[in-house]
Design a protein around this motif. Structure first.
Motif, PDB file in Angstrom:
ATOM      1  N   ASN A 180      18.436  26.236  -4.798  1.00 43.53           N
ATOM      2  CA  ASN A 180      19.592  26.006  -3.931  1.00 43.53           C
ATOM      3  C   ASN A 180      19.490  26.658  -2.553  1.00 43.53           C
ATOM      4  O   ASN A 180      20.039  26.136  -1.581  1.00 43.53           O
ATOM      5  N   MET A 181      18.813  27.783  -2.461  1.00 38.81           N
ATOM      6  CA  MET A 181      18.838  28.535  -1.208  1.00 38.81           C
ATOM      7  C   MET A 181      18.274  27.777  -0.006  1.00 38.81           C
ATOM      8  O   MET A 181      18.822  27.889   1.102  1.00 38.81           O
ATOM      9  N   PRO A 182      17.200  26.992  -0.143  1.00 37.13           N
ATOM     10  CA  PRO A 182      16.754  26.218   1.034  1.00 37.13           C
ATOM     11  C   PRO A 182      17.840  25.273   1.566  1.00 37.13           C
ATOM     12  O   PRO A 182      17.909  25.000   2.762  1.00 37.13           O
ATOM     13  N   LEU A 183      18.712  24.779   0.675  1.00 33.80           N
ATOM     14  CA  LEU A 183      19.770  23.854   1.071  1.00 33.80           C
ATOM     15  C   LEU A 183      20.966  24.557   1.715  1.00 33.80           C
ATOM     16  O   LEU A 183      21.567  24.043   2.652  1.00 33.80           O
ATOM     17  N   TYR A 184      21.310  25.737   1.205  1.00 31.89           N
ATOM     18  CA  TYR A 184      22.585  26.347   1.569  1.00 31.89           C
ATOM     19  C   TYR A 184      22.472  27.662   2.345  1.00 31.89           C
ATOM     20  O   TYR A 184      23.489  28.225   2.744  1.00 31.89           O
ATOM     21  N   GLU A 185      21.253  28.144   2.565  1.00 28.30           N
ATOM     22  CA  GLU A 185      21.090  29.426   3.241  1.00 28.30           C
ATOM     23  C   GLU A 185      21.712  29.425   4.636  1.00 28.30           C
ATOM     24  O   GLU A 185      22.449  30.341   5.005  1.00 28.30           O
ATOM     25  N   ARG A 186      21.440  28.397   5.432  1.00 26.20           N
ATOM     26  CA  ARG A 186      21.972  28.357   6.804  1.00 26.20           C
ATOM     27  C   ARG A 186      23.503  28.293   6.797  1.00 26.20           C
ATOM     28  O   ARG A 186      24.159  28.929   7.628  1.00 26.20           O
ATOM     29  N   SER A 187      24.069  27.542   5.891  1.00 25.60           N
ATOM     30  CA  SER A 187      25.530  27.453   5.813  1.00 25.60           C
ATOM     31  C   SER A 187      26.141  28.813   5.508  1.00 25.60           C
ATOM     32  O   SER A 187      27.148  29.211   6.109  1.00 25.60           O
ATOM     33  N   ILE A 188      25.547  29.534   4.567  1.00 25.53           N
ATOM     34  CA  ILE A 188      26.066  30.851   4.179  1.00 25.53           C
ATOM     35  C   ILE A 188      25.889  31.855   5.315  1.00 25.53           C
ATOM     36  O   ILE A 188      26.812  32.623   5.624  1.00 25.53           O
ATOM     37  N   ARG A 189      24.729  31.837   5.940  1.00 25.67           N
ATOM     38  CA  ARG A 189      24.384  32.868   6.923  1.00 25.67           C
ATOM     39  C   ARG A 189      24.948  32.562   8.315  1.00 25.67           C
ATOM     40  O   ARG A 189      25.592  33.420   8.922  1.00 25.67           O
ATOM     41  N   ILE A 190      24.710  31.347   8.831  1.00 25.69           N
ATOM     42  CA  ILE A 190      25.087  31.015  10.207  1.00 25.69           C
ATOM     43  C   ILE A 190      26.514  30.477  10.290  1.00 25.69           C
ATOM     44  O   ILE A 190      27.352  31.000  11.033  1.00 25.69           O
ATOM     45  N   TRP A 227      19.431  38.382  -4.019  1.00 30.15           N
ATOM     46  CA  TRP A 227      19.944  38.288  -2.662  1.00 30.15           C
ATOM     47  C   TRP A 227      21.039  39.327  -2.435  1.00 30.15           C
ATOM     48  O   TRP A 227      21.753  39.705  -3.375  1.00 30.15           O
ATOM     49  N   LEU A 228      21.158  39.760  -1.184  1.00 30.34           N
ATOM     50  CA  LEU A 228      22.252  40.621  -0.757  1.00 30.34           C
ATOM     51  C   LEU A 228      23.105  39.852   0.234  1.00 30.34           C
ATOM     52  O   LEU A 228      22.599  39.289   1.212  1.00 30.34           O
ATOM     53  N   ILE A 229      24.418  39.804  -0.017  1.00 29.54           N
ATOM     54  CA  ILE A 229      25.347  39.197   0.931  1.00 29.54           C
ATOM     55  C   ILE A 229      26.236  40.306   1.466  1.00 29.54           C
ATOM     56  O   ILE A 229      26.971  40.943   0.710  1.00 29.54           O
ATOM     57  N   ASN A 230      26.122  40.534   2.782  1.00 33.85           N
ATOM     58  CA  ASN A 230      26.845  41.624   3.435  1.00 33.85           C
ATOM     59  C   ASN A 230      26.579  42.966   2.749  1.00 33.85           C
ATOM     60  O   ASN A 230      27.489  43.792   2.566  1.00 33.85           O
ATOM     61  N   GLY A 231      25.305  43.133   2.344  1.00 34.18           N
ATOM     62  CA  GLY A 231      24.867  44.393   1.766  1.00 34.18           C
ATOM     63  C   GLY A 231      25.116  44.551   0.278  1.00 34.18           C
ATOM     64  O   GLY A 231      24.710  45.560  -0.314  1.00 34.18           O
ATOM     65  N   LYS A 232      25.751  43.561  -0.368  1.00 33.44           N
ATOM     66  CA  LYS A 232      26.059  43.657  -1.796  1.00 33.44           C
ATOM     67  C   LYS A 232      25.263  42.623  -2.587  1.00 33.44           C
ATOM     68  O   LYS A 232      25.139  41.475  -2.151  1.00 33.44           O
ATOM     69  N   GLU A 239      29.020  30.373   8.072  1.00 33.18           N
ATOM     70  CA  GLU A 239      30.102  31.179   7.491  1.00 33.18           C
ATOM     71  C   GLU A 239      29.985  32.656   7.848  1.00 33.18           C
ATOM     72  O   GLU A 239      30.793  33.472   7.402  1.00 33.18           O
ATOM     73  N   GLY A 240      28.977  33.017   8.657  1.00 32.58           N
ATOM     74  CA  GLY A 240      28.918  34.333   9.264  1.00 32.58           C
ATOM     75  C   GLY A 240      28.644  35.497   8.337  1.00 32.58           C
ATOM     76  O   GLY A 240      29.175  36.593   8.552  1.00 32.58           O
ATOM     77  N   ASN A 241      27.804  35.302   7.328  1.00 31.50           N
ATOM     78  CA  ASN A 241      27.458  36.386   6.409  1.00 31.50           C
ATOM     79  C   ASN A 241      26.082  36.961   6.728  1.00 31.50           C
ATOM     80  O   ASN A 241      25.195  36.252   7.206  1.00 31.50           O
ATOM     81  N   LYS A 242      25.910  38.230   6.428  1.00 27.33           N
ATOM     82  CA  LYS A 242      24.595  38.846   6.521  1.00 27.33           C
ATOM     83  C   LYS A 242      23.892  38.592   5.187  1.00 27.33           C
ATOM     84  O   LYS A 242      24.285  39.098   4.151  1.00 27.33           O
ATOM     85  N   LEU A 243      22.849  37.784   5.235  1.00 29.45           N
ATOM     86  CA  LEU A 243      22.154  37.353   4.026  1.00 29.45           C
ATOM     87  C   LEU A 243      20.733  37.884   4.036  1.00 29.45           C
ATOM     88  O   LEU A 243      19.983  37.652   4.980  1.00 29.45           O
ATOM     89  N   GLU A 244      20.361  38.627   2.978  1.00 32.98           N
ATOM     90  CA  GLU A 244      19.039  39.240   2.910  1.00 32.98           C
ATOM     91  C   GLU A 244      18.420  39.011   1.535  1.00 32.98           C
ATOM     92  O   GLU A 244      19.117  39.004   0.523  1.00 32.98           O
ATOM     93  N   LYS A 245      17.099  38.847   1.527  1.00 35.84           N
ATOM     94  CA  LYS A 245      16.360  38.746   0.264  1.00 35.84           C
ATOM     95  C   LYS A 245      16.100  40.160  -0.244  1.00 35.84           C
ATOM     96  O   LYS A 245      15.698  41.041   0.495  1.00 35.84           O
ATOM     97  N   SER A 246      16.346  40.383  -1.521  1.00 38.84           N
ATOM     98  CA  SER A 246      16.150  41.699  -2.124  1.00 38.84           C
ATOM     99  C   SER A 246      15.460  41.535  -3.470  1.00 38.84           C
ATOM    100  O   SER A 246      16.095  41.164  -4.466  1.00 38.84           O
TER     101      SER A 246
END
Length: 398
Positions: free
Chosen positions: A303-313, A326-331, A315-322
């Motif tokens: 799913n991430m290739p499809l929805y990563e940009r929507s989540i990050r750009i 995944w970490l969203i806004n550090g969580k 909808e304004g979230n900080k999205l990181e691979k961990s």
């Protein structure tokens, strides 16, 4: 002197008459304010610059776009020069100040976006632009030549949502729909959706004889220089509507007409979501679920290739691979719930359209309005007295 006498004297004193220049200034200010209110909240003029919607809409069509139908979007970048979108016409400098940014809000509308509506929206990938190459998608250039090369060679700027380029396409899928395409035929929620009669596709036409008069095709409605590409005396590639191609089939010198589409499994690198594990192309892709407000998606490698940009750009979230997660806004997160509705937009000129197949979903905060009708249409290739397309004036858009 009594108070009443002083007050009467003040009221009787004639007011200073406005100068002619002051009257003109007041009239201009009023006109600008009134026109801006109408343009922002009610209706706006729009021009068709490219052939991506042919033949539903033609280059040179002038449209009125309603802000009322879907609800007017409150300006997100309120400090801007009147009537200029993102660039000043003469100086080429920014026509807005992004020091003040308001949250996305929209007034109540008359209806929601429906499938097959013709919609004007801000280009989703227009958040970053190379000023010297504004006609080319920045992200496409980066994928082709690398981030360092593009950012070193060009002046790269960011633009707020409401100052990105305006695009016009047909809404193929609304929030929550599942879209796919096979051999050039779109399916929505598993149901095939034929291209509109005014839409265009690519065809290979074989003639019985090399002696063919091109004027025959002009009478059908083709533009010889734009719609027909000759390979040899007996074979041509046509770009036309199904109705036009039906007339071509009836010509006695035509041997065959073949619809052209990319073979299934032949991957195109510039097709969304630019995933090497998906062999998708302009005529074969999906299925893709369009995000809906409140819909929860699992965060995994599928799913991430499809929805990563929507989540990050979008909808304004900080999205990181961990690690493997995944970490969203550090969580840590293994799911995400969308905050906005999204749409899938495509051009009616299927093989000559930069649309959702190349950049994915259109978020609801990018929606500008609904195209209503054509108020003027010019054919730049026609002779002087035939430049106005009279048959298209005041024509509704379906």
């Amino acid at each position: 002197m009594s108070w009443k006498f002083w007050q009467k004297t003040k009221e009787d004193k004639p007011r200073k008459k406005k100068t002619r220049s002051r009257e003109w200034l007041d009239a201009i200010v009023f006109a600008v304010v009134a026109a801006t209110i109408i343009r922002v909240f009610f209706i706006e003029a729009y021009t068709i610059p490219t052939g991506s919607m042919e033949r539903s809409l033609l280059i040179g069509d002038f449209l009125f776009v309603s802000k009322v139908n879907y609800g007017a979007r409150i300006p997100m970048t309120p400090v801007a020069f009147p009537f200029a979108h993102h660039t000043m016409p003469l100086t080429g400098t920014k026509a807005y100040w992004d020091g003040v940014q308001w949250k996305y809000r929209r007034l109540p509308g008359l209806s929601d976006i429906k499938r097959n509506d013709v919609v004007v929206f801000n280009y989703p990938q227009g958040d970053t632009v190379a000023l010297e190459q504004q006609d080319i998608d920045y992200y496409q250039m980066v994928r082709s030549e690398g981030w360092k090369e593009i950012n070193t060679r060009y002046t790269v700027v960011s633009r707020p949502v409401d100052k990105r380029e305006n695009y016009i396409k047909r809404c193929i899928g609304i929030a929550g729909d599942t879209v796919s395409m096979k051999a050039g035929l779109v399916s929505v929620n598993g149901k095939p959706e034929k291209l509109k009669p005014t839409g265009q596709f690519s065809y290979e036409v074989t003639f019985k004889t090399p002696d063919v008069n091109p004027a025959v095709f002009e009478d059908i409605g083709f533009n010889i220089s734009n719609d027909i590409n000759s390979v040899d005396p007996t074979t041509c590639y046509f770009n036309g509507s199904e109705l036009m191609m039906d007339q071509v089939r009836k010509l006695d010198f035509v041997k065959s007409v073949k619809e052209l589409s990319k073979p299934e499994g032949q991957r195109e690198a510039d097709i969304f979501p630019f995933d090497k594990n998906r062999n998708w192309n302009v005529d074969n892709f999906g299925p893709i679920v369009i995000p809906k407000k409140g819909w929860t998606v699992k965060l995994d490698s599928v799913n991430m290739p499809l929805y990563e940009r929507s989540i990050r750009i979008y909808e304004g979230n900080k999205l990181e691979k961990s690690g493997n997660g995944w970490l969203i806004n550090g969580k840590p997160a293994d799911t995400y719930t969308f905050k906005m509705d999204y749409y899938w937009m495509m051009g009616d000129n299927r093989h000559n359209s930069l649309d959702s197949r190349y950049w994915g979903f259109v978020p609801e905060d990018h929606i500008v309005g609904k195209a209503l009708f054509i108020w003027m249409s010019f054919d730049s290739n026609a002779k002087f007295f035939h430049k106005i397309r009279w048959s298209r004036l005041l024509r509704g858009i379906h």
